[in-house]
Scaffold this active site. Sequence first.
Site, PDB file in Angstrom:
ATOM      1  N   HIS A   1      -6.537   1.738  -3.113  1.00  0.00           N
ATOM      2  CA  HIS A   1      -5.426   0.772  -1.965  1.00  0.00           C
ATOM      3  C   HIS A   1      -4.584  -0.758  -3.052  1.00  0.00           C
ATOM      4  O   HIS A   1      -5.457  -1.157  -4.151  1.00  0.00           O
ATOM      5  CB  HIS A   1      -5.769   0.596  -0.710  1.00  0.00           C
ATOM      6  CG  HIS A   1      -6.479  -0.230  -0.773  1.00  0.00           C
ATOM      7  ND1 HIS A   1      -6.708  -1.761   0.074  1.00  0.00           N
ATOM      8  CD2 HIS A   1      -8.056   0.076  -1.521  1.00  0.00           C
ATOM      9  CE1 HIS A   1      -8.161  -1.772  -0.106  1.00  0.00           C
ATOM     10  NE2 HIS A   1      -8.503  -1.083  -0.817  1.00  0.00           N
TER      11      HIS A   1
ATOM     12  N   CYS B   1       0.951  -1.454   0.361  1.00  0.00           N
ATOM     13  CA  CYS B   1       0.125   0.017   0.132  1.00  0.00           C
ATOM     14  C   CYS B   1       0.603   1.535  -0.190  1.00  0.00           C
ATOM     15  O   CYS B   1       0.410   2.672  -0.969  1.00  0.00           O
ATOM     16  CB  CYS B   1      -0.787   0.168   1.151  1.00  0.00           C
ATOM     17  SG  CYS B   1      -0.460   0.242   2.482  1.00  0.00           S
TER      18      CYS B   1
ATOM     19  N   HIS C   1      -2.691   0.376   7.314  1.00  0.00           N
ATOM     20  CA  HIS C   1      -2.830   0.456   5.280  1.00  0.00           C
ATOM     21  C   HIS C   1      -2.999   1.867   5.264  1.00  0.00           C
ATOM     22  O   HIS C   1      -3.623   2.646   6.384  1.00  0.00           O
ATOM     23  CB  HIS C   1      -3.655  -1.116   6.115  1.00  0.00           C
ATOM     24  CG  HIS C   1      -4.175  -0.722   3.762  1.00  0.00           C
ATOM     25  ND1 HIS C   1      -3.463  -1.688   3.317  1.00  0.00           N
ATOM     26  CD2 HIS C   1      -5.184  -0.183   3.533  1.00  0.00           C
ATOM     27  CE1 HIS C   1      -3.583  -1.941   2.237  1.00  0.00           C
ATOM     28  NE2 HIS C   1      -5.054  -0.700   2.065  1.00  0.00           N
TER      29      HIS C   1
END
Length: 172
Positions: A139, A76, A127
Amino acid sequence: MLFNIRNCVFAATIACASLSLFSLPASASSSLLPQNSFTQKINNTTTIKNAISSVYAKWKGVHYRFGGSTKRGVDCSALMQHVFSDTVDMHLPRTTREQIKLGTRISKNELRTGDLVFFKTSRYQRHVGVYIGNNQFMHASKRKGVTISSLDNSYWVRHYESARRVVDDYTA
């Protein structure tokens, strides 16, 4: 390059990354500063959304790989590095731990296209994704690869941590 931003600075966090324009603290490393000065500013949300959509078209479906930064596998924060590099010519730090320090913290109801969204997925992991509007974000998902997800998804609702505005030179 779709557009550039003048005098921008940014950074990254553990395993993931995203968009940002901000001022770094005096203690921040000069290696995080952009390599050049830019003259053209982002002037509207449509422009930045189109730029992010273009990056998504190139990366859609690329598999998640922790520590990866290529189309053979990307995590990510590395994806956020590519998003910002390709759209606003910004060089973000490599990790979500550093990226979450960038820009200005904003509330969920203030989200604009190009803001970074952060999630606490375990005690030690975060994340990151980039908000694209309509309560959605792009993402690198462990299950789906590079994808677009809804902030309304129960998993993301449970793990939402914060959002950061890193690009301020445009009006929504």
